[in-house]
Motif scaffolding. Structure first.
Motif, short mmCIF file in Angstrom:
data_model
loop_
_atom_site.label_atom_id
_atom_site.label_comp_id
_atom_site.label_asym_id
_atom_site.label_seq_id
_atom_site.Cartn_x
_atom_site.Cartn_y
_atom_site.Cartn_z
N MET A 20 21.89 32.62 48.50
CA MET A 20 20.99 31.66 47.89
C MET A 20 21.54 31.22 46.54
O MET A 20 21.52 30.05 46.21
CB MET A 20 19.59 32.26 47.72
N GLU A 21 22.03 32.19 45.77
CA GLU A 21 22.60 31.87 44.46
C GLU A 21 23.82 30.97 44.63
O GLU A 21 24.00 30.01 43.89
CB GLU A 21 23.02 33.15 43.73
N ARG A 22 24.67 31.31 45.59
CA ARG A 22 25.88 30.54 45.84
C ARG A 22 25.51 29.12 46.28
O ARG A 22 26.05 28.12 45.78
CB ARG A 22 26.73 31.21 46.90
N ARG A 23 24.56 28.98 47.20
CA ARG A 23 24.12 27.66 47.66
C ARG A 23 23.49 26.87 46.51
O ARG A 23 23.73 25.67 46.37
CB ARG A 23 23.13 27.79 48.80
N LEU A 24 22.70 27.53 45.73
CA LEU A 24 22.08 26.89 44.59
C LEU A 24 23.15 26.41 43.61
O LEU A 24 23.09 25.29 43.10
CB LEU A 24 21.11 27.86 43.91
N ARG A 36 27.34 20.02 43.10
CA ARG A 36 27.39 18.75 43.82
C ARG A 36 26.55 17.69 43.10
O ARG A 36 26.98 16.56 42.92
CB ARG A 36 26.86 18.93 45.25
N MET A 37 25.36 18.11 42.71
CA MET A 37 24.48 17.17 42.01
C MET A 37 25.08 16.77 40.67
O MET A 37 25.04 15.60 40.29
CB MET A 37 23.08 17.79 41.82
N GLN A 38 25.66 17.74 40.00
CA GLN A 38 26.29 17.45 38.71
C GLN A 38 27.46 16.50 38.92
O GLN A 38 27.63 15.54 38.16
CB GLN A 38 26.76 18.76 38.06
N GLN A 39 28.25 16.74 39.94
CA GLN A 39 29.39 15.88 40.27
C GLN A 39 28.89 14.48 40.61
O GLN A 39 29.44 13.48 40.15
CB GLN A 39 30.15 16.49 41.46
N GLU A 40 27.84 14.40 41.41
CA GLU A 40 27.27 13.12 41.81
C GLU A 40 26.75 12.35 40.60
O GLU A 40 27.00 11.16 40.44
CB GLU A 40 26.14 13.37 42.81
N PHE A 41 26.01 13.04 39.73
CA PHE A 41 25.49 12.40 38.52
C PHE A 41 26.63 11.95 37.61
O PHE A 41 26.60 10.86 37.04
CB PHE A 41 24.54 13.33 37.76
N THR A 42 27.65 12.80 37.49
CA THR A 42 28.80 12.45 36.66
C THR A 42 29.49 11.21 37.22
O THR A 42 29.83 10.27 36.48
CB THR A 42 29.80 13.63 36.59
N THR A 43 29.69 11.17 38.52
CA THR A 43 30.32 10.02 39.16
C THR A 43 29.49 8.76 38.96
O THR A 43 30.01 7.70 38.59
CB THR A 43 30.53 10.29 40.66
N LYS A 44 28.18 8.87 39.19
CA LYS A 44 27.29 7.72 39.00
C LYS A 44 27.32 7.25 37.54
O LYS A 44 27.36 6.05 37.26
CB LYS A 44 25.87 8.05 39.43
N PHE A 45 27.31 8.21 36.64
CA PHE A 45 27.34 7.88 35.22
C PHE A 45 28.65 7.16 34.87
O PHE A 45 28.65 6.14 34.18
CB PHE A 45 27.17 9.15 34.37
N GLN A 46 29.75 7.70 35.36
CA GLN A 46 31.06 7.09 35.10
C GLN A 46 31.12 5.68 35.67
O GLN A 46 31.64 4.76 35.04
CB GLN A 46 32.18 7.95 35.67
N HIS A 47 30.58 5.49 36.89
CA HIS A 47 30.55 4.16 37.49
C HIS A 47 29.69 3.21 36.65
O HIS A 47 30.06 2.05 36.44
CB HIS A 47 30.02 4.22 38.93
N ALA A 48 28.55 3.69 36.18
CA ALA A 48 27.66 2.86 35.37
C ALA A 48 28.34 2.48 34.06
O ALA A 48 28.29 1.33 33.62
CB ALA A 48 26.35 3.58 35.10
N VAL A 49 29.00 3.48 33.42
CA VAL A 49 29.70 3.20 32.16
C VAL A 49 30.84 2.23 32.41
O VAL A 49 31.05 1.28 31.65
CB VAL A 49 30.22 4.53 31.54
N SER A 50 31.57 2.44 33.49
CA SER A 50 32.69 1.56 33.83
C SER A 50 32.19 0.14 34.08
O SER A 50 32.79 -0.84 33.61
CB SER A 50 33.40 2.10 35.06
N ALA A 51 31.10 0.01 34.83
CA ALA A 51 30.54 -1.32 35.11
C ALA A 51 30.08 -2.00 33.83
O ALA A 51 30.31 -3.19 33.62
CB ALA A 51 29.38 -1.20 36.10
#
Length: 120
Positions: A6-10, A16-31
């Motif tokens: 559970m800890e590992r999955r969490l 994953r969520m952090q990576q996704e948010f970082t990617t979205k943020f980078q795309h938004a900043v880039s745009a």
């Protein structure tokens, strides 16, 4: 062991969520950066076009003024030339009239001498 899973999955989910948010943020900043860059480029192009149009207008005014001055000078020269030519034509007409009158006077004098002066 379930707790570890559970800890590992969490932890994986969190990454994953952090990576996704970082990617979205980078795309938004880039745009946003792209939009701002494009706006700056558009502003620079508009300014350059406006400046060139103003320069063109000023140049056209200078050219128009120059052409007007040249036309005025040519008009003045043409008027002077017409005055000079008119004066010469008048002189020629007067000279022709004088010569015609002198010729007529000579003819009249000759006729008079023939009629009246022949008896001397």
């Amino acid at each position: 062991q379930l707790e570890e899973q559970m800890e590992r999955r969490l932890h994986e989910s969190k990454q994953r969520m952090q990576q996704e948010f970082t990617t979205k943020f980078q795309h938004a900043v880039s745009a946003q950066a792209k939009t701002q860059s494009q706006q700056r480029i558009d502003d620079a192009v508009s300014t350059a076009v406006r400046n060139e149009r103003q320069k063109s207008k000023e140049e056209m005014i200078r050219v128009r003024t120059g052409i007007q001055k040249i036309l005025e000078r040519e008009r003045s020269l043409m008027k002077e030339q017409v005055r000079n030519t008119t004066a010469k034509v008048r002189e020629w007409v007067v000279r022709q009239q004088r010569e015609t009158m002198l010729e007529q006077a000579r003819q009249l004098q000759e006729e008079a001498e023939k009629k009246f002066g022949g008896g001397r």
